[in-house]
Motif scaffolding. Structure first.
Motif, mmCIF file in Angstrom:
data_model
loop_
_atom_site.group_PDB
_atom_site.id
_atom_site.type_symbol
_atom_site.label_atom_id
_atom_site.label_comp_id
_atom_site.label_asym_id
_atom_site.label_seq_id
_atom_site.Cartn_x
_atom_site.Cartn_y
_atom_site.Cartn_z
ATOM 1 N N GLU A 22 25.799 47.343 34.332
ATOM 2 C CA GLU A 22 26.401 48.230 33.328
ATOM 3 C C GLU A 22 27.568 47.584 32.597
ATOM 4 N N GLU A 23 28.132 46.511 33.161
ATOM 5 C CA GLU A 23 29.232 45.791 32.516
ATOM 6 C C GLU A 23 28.767 44.472 31.885
ATOM 7 N N GLY A 24 27.494 44.116 32.118
ATOM 8 C CA GLY A 24 26.968 42.856 31.594
ATOM 9 C C GLY A 24 27.590 41.634 32.274
ATOM 10 N N ILE A 25 27.978 41.802 33.543
ATOM 11 C CA ILE A 25 28.639 40.719 34.285
ATOM 12 C C ILE A 25 27.653 40.056 35.233
ATOM 13 N N ARG A 26 27.645 38.737 35.215
ATOM 14 C CA ARG A 26 26.877 37.940 36.181
ATOM 15 C C ARG A 26 27.773 36.796 36.613
ATOM 16 N N ARG A 27 28.049 36.715 37.910
ATOM 17 C CA ARG A 27 28.913 35.661 38.452
ATOM 18 C C ARG A 27 28.117 34.777 39.399
ATOM 19 N N GLU A 28 28.332 33.496 39.276
ATOM 20 C CA GLU A 28 27.733 32.514 40.187
ATOM 21 C C GLU A 28 28.859 31.700 40.810
ATOM 22 N N PHE A 29 28.825 31.577 42.115
ATOM 23 C CA PHE A 29 29.792 30.767 42.846
ATOM 24 C C PHE A 29 29.040 29.659 43.572
ATOM 25 N N THR A 30 29.386 28.424 43.317
ATOM 26 C CA THR A 30 28.828 27.322 44.100
ATOM 27 C C THR A 30 29.596 27.282 45.426
ATOM 28 N N PRO A 31 29.079 26.589 46.443
ATOM 29 C CA PRO A 31 29.783 26.539 47.731
ATOM 30 C C PRO A 31 31.227 26.052 47.565
ATOM 31 N N GLY A 32 32.164 26.832 48.096
ATOM 32 C CA GLY A 32 33.579 26.472 48.036
ATOM 33 C C GLY A 32 34.272 26.774 46.713
ATOM 34 N N GLU A 33 33.538 27.242 45.719
ATOM 35 C CA GLU A 33 34.131 27.506 44.399
ATOM 36 C C GLU A 33 35.055 28.726 44.438
ATOM 37 N N THR A 34 36.163 28.635 43.715
ATOM 38 C CA THR A 34 37.140 29.715 43.617
ATOM 39 C C THR A 34 37.226 30.183 42.173
ATOM 40 N N LYS A 35 37.287 31.520 42.005
ATOM 41 C CA LYS A 35 37.409 32.113 40.666
ATOM 42 C C LYS A 35 38.459 33.217 40.696
ATOM 43 N N LYS A 36 39.016 33.494 39.530
ATOM 44 C CA LYS A 36 39.933 34.620 39.366
ATOM 45 C C LYS A 36 39.123 35.811 38.865
ATOM 46 N N ILE A 37 39.125 36.895 39.644
ATOM 47 C CA ILE A 37 38.296 38.065 39.344
ATOM 48 C C ILE A 37 39.191 39.307 39.256
ATOM 49 N N PRO A 38 38.992 40.131 38.219
ATOM 50 C CA PRO A 38 39.771 41.367 38.124
ATOM 51 C C PRO A 38 39.416 42.340 39.262
ATOM 52 N N PHE A 39 40.427 43.052 39.749
ATOM 53 C CA PHE A 39 40.213 44.042 40.808
ATOM 54 C C PHE A 39 39.122 45.035 40.428
ATOM 55 N N GLU A 40 39.134 45.498 39.182
ATOM 56 C CA GLU A 40 38.148 46.497 38.739
ATOM 57 C C GLU A 40 36.712 45.998 38.933
#
Length: 88
Positions: A22-40
């Motif tokens: 519903e938000e059009g969000i798709r996240r991919e994390f490779t092993p060990g990868e770090t991302k900044k993600i909104p709490f919402e």
């Protein structure tokens, strides 16, 4: 709405992927990868089927207050290193 940004790390040895359609969000994390993600975004993920399990078992969110707010329980990752005997 909170503008809280969290540091999220893939703590698994494989790829972690989630979508929030519903938000059009798709996240991919490779092993060990770090991302900044909104709490919402994490809040919405928590309500999707399998979202809490994904966060509990594969993604590391260091902020204890946030994990409690999201209703997820995380155990610290422990690594056991074995030393094999050597032959002389």
């Amino acid at each position: 709405m909170s503008k809280k940004i969290l540091i999220v790390t893939n703590r698994s040895a494989g790829m972690v992927v989630y979508t929030i359609p519903e938000e059009g969000i798709r996240r991919e994390f490779t092993p060990g990868e770090t991302k900044k993600i909104p709490f919402e975004e994490l809040e919405k993920l928590a309500y999707l089927s399998g979202g809490r399990t994904l966060m509990e078992n594969f993604l590391k969110i260091v902020d204890t207050e946030t994990t409690e707010e999201l209703g997820i329980h995380t155990e610290p990752v422990s690594y056991t290193h074995l030393t094999l005997p050597t032959t002389s």
